[in-house]
Each structure stands twice: as C-alpha cells, then as structure tokens.
Scaffold this active site. Structure first.
Site, mmCIF file in Angstrom:
data_model
loop_
_atom_site.group_PDB
_atom_site.id
_atom_site.type_symbol
_atom_site.label_atom_id
_atom_site.label_comp_id
_atom_site.label_asym_id
_atom_site.label_seq_id
_atom_site.Cartn_x
_atom_site.Cartn_y
_atom_site.Cartn_z
ATOM 1 N N GLN A 1 -6.303 6.240 0.490
ATOM 2 C CA GLN A 1 -7.755 6.320 0.694
ATOM 3 C C GLN A 1 -8.196 5.607 1.957
ATOM 4 O OE1 GLN A 1 -10.183 4.719 -2.569
ATOM 5 N NE2 GLN A 1 -11.659 4.042 -1.014
ATOM 6 N N GLY B 1 0.816 -1.203 0.000
ATOM 7 C CA GLY B 1 0.000 0.000 0.000
ATOM 8 C C GLY B 1 0.853 1.258 0.000
ATOM 9 N N HIS B 2 1.901 1.266 0.835
ATOM 10 C CA HIS B 2 2.812 2.408 0.847
ATOM 11 C C HIS B 2 3.529 2.545 -0.496
ATOM 12 C CE1 HIS B 2 2.690 1.544 5.313
ATOM 13 N NE2 HIS B 2 2.411 2.829 5.283
#
Length: 282
Positions: free
Chosen positions: A148, A36-37
């Site tokens: 998000q 995700g990062h």
C-alpha cells in the site's frame, strides 16, 4: 529455495509447478528487503502454493541517476532473509536479462500518472509499468502482491493489468511501520538514526490530517500539514494531496468520495520518502 537468474530456467521450473496443480504467488521487489517485503511474502504464502520473489533494481524507473546509484543492493542478505522466511523461488536477473536491447515502447497512463509521484518523477511510471509487464510475462503468476505504501504504483499496475489483459489477481497489502510510525522502506537505511526518528513525523502528521479531514476546509488542512512538517528541521515537504482512493483524482468535497487517500512525499535530509493513509468517508 530455488534460485534462478534466467527467464528460461524460471519458466521451466514454474511450468512443472503448474502441472502439479500449484497456485503461483509473486512478490516483485528491488531488494534491500525488510519486514514490509516479508509481509507481502506472508500474504502470498497464505493464499498460494508456490511463492516467487524477484529482486531487480530497475533502472528505467529512476529519473535521478544519483538515486539509482545510491539504491541499496544487498542480494546475499536478501537471499538469506527469503530462505529463512520460507520463500520457494528467488528470481534475480541481471539487467541484460530484463533489457536485452533498447526497446521503443513508451507507456502512458494518462491522468493516473500526472499527479503526485508522476508529476515529480517524470518517466517513473513508464519504467514501473515496463518492468512489471516483463516480470508478469516471465513469471505468469496467479496472484501478485504489492504494498500500500506505493499506492499510486498499485493503481498504475492495476491499469496495466486491465489494459493488457494479464490473467493475474492483484493484492494490495497494508503498510508495515517501524515503532515510531515510519513506513518501512528500503530507503530508510540511508537515514541517520536522528533522521529516522524525525521521519516518524510524516505518519504522525498524516494521522492528524486524517482526524481533521472532514472538519477543516482543504486549503486549511494543507496549511496545517505544511506547518507541522516545517517544524522539523530535516523535513522538506514535496507534496500533500487528498485524493479519491480508487481513481487518485483530487477531491474537492471529501464527503462525496467513497474512500479517501491522504498522500505525501517529503525529503528527510537527502532521502525522499512517501507515505499515505486510506480512510472511508464517515
């Protein structure tokens, strides 16, 4: 990859990059990095020339000292991951560098912080706003990238940027998910394999709710979510909210909102996780 621990050295290097005409992209993190990062870093690399990632476990945004103590710290592995991904700059300050003395400023984001995460984690968004303001001041990026998954945090940061006139463009990057749907999070590594699999029910339940949000009365939709998650023994729902995706205000009539956000927080065992789904009104 250049690595800096002090603001002075970082600013000197980034000044040189700006003088050569480079656009600076910034990805603030608390470490324990995952795909995700890296999706944030990839988004920065697509539209900027010099990517800066910070790693700092910010104590002021934790209202639970146990949670702070258990937050994973994996700096060496994170550094290797960022270097392999082509990150240009890593900024990894210590606490003294970010908080050299006891400040008096108190940030209040009004209605934006009074629901969902703010209601269950008092003081959390003061800490988020404070550290983001400090980091934006130190990095002075042209663009900053946030995930998000932390939707309320993104809206808080957007308000901070507007109110304090930071000259930065914010970008929100879609949630990255594991194979069974669980939103990627540094906290996931604290789950057992069984809990990790069971936590996939969070996203599955959000998907079912999204499929019915324009059909069911909201109280009935809430009951459906509560019943579905209560069937999983390791999961304890903290909140489920249907809100305006931009203002985060509760929605009374889903057909009147231009965009909806279905948001939840739940404990899986002792680990608190959040997730959301964004959708346009039909």
């Amino acid at each position: 990859m250049e690595v800096f621990q002090t603001s002075a050295a970082l600013k000197k290097y980034l000044f040189q990059q700006r003088c050569s005409g480079k656009i600076i992209g910034f990805v603030p993190t608390m470490g324990a990095l995952h795909e995700g990062h890296l999706s944030l870093l990839e988004a920065a690399q697509r539209t900027t020339d010099c990517t800066v990632c910070s790693i700092f476990v910010n104590p002021t945004q934790f209202n639970n000292s146990t949670d702070l103590a258990k937050y994973p710290r994996t700096l060496e592995a994170d550094r290797a991951l960022l270097e392999a991904a082509g990150c240009d700059v890593l900024f990894c300050p210590d606490e003294q560098e970010i908080y050299p003395d006891q400040g008096l400023l108190r940030l209040d984001f009004g209605p934006l912080e009074q629901r969902m995460e703010g209601a269950y984690r008092p003081g959390h968004f003061h800490g988020v706003g404070l550290v983001v303001a400090k980091l934006l001041h130190k990095v002075s990026p042209d663009k900053a990238f946030f995930g998000q998954k932390d939707l309320q945090q993104f809206r808080i940061v957007a308000q901070l940027v507007r109110d304090l006139s930071f000259d930065v463009q914010l970008e929100m990057v879609p949630i990255q998910r594991e194979a069974h749907g669980l939103a990627m999070s540094s906290r996931n590594r604290r789950l057992t394999p069984e809990q990790r699999h069971e936590a996939g029910q969070l996203y599955a339940t959000l998907q079912r709710a999204a499929a019915r949000v324009f059909e069911l009365p909201l109280p009935q939709l809430h009951r459906m979510v509560e019943e579905q998650l209560s069937a999983s023994p390791s999961i304890r729902l903290e909140y489920f909210e249907v809100v305006d995706a931009h203002t985060l205000e509760p929605v009374q009539d889903v057909h009147q909102a231009e965009a909806l956000a279905l948001c939840l927080a739940a404990y899986v065992g002792e680990v608190r996780l959040i997730d959301n789904v964004l959708m346009e009104e039909k």
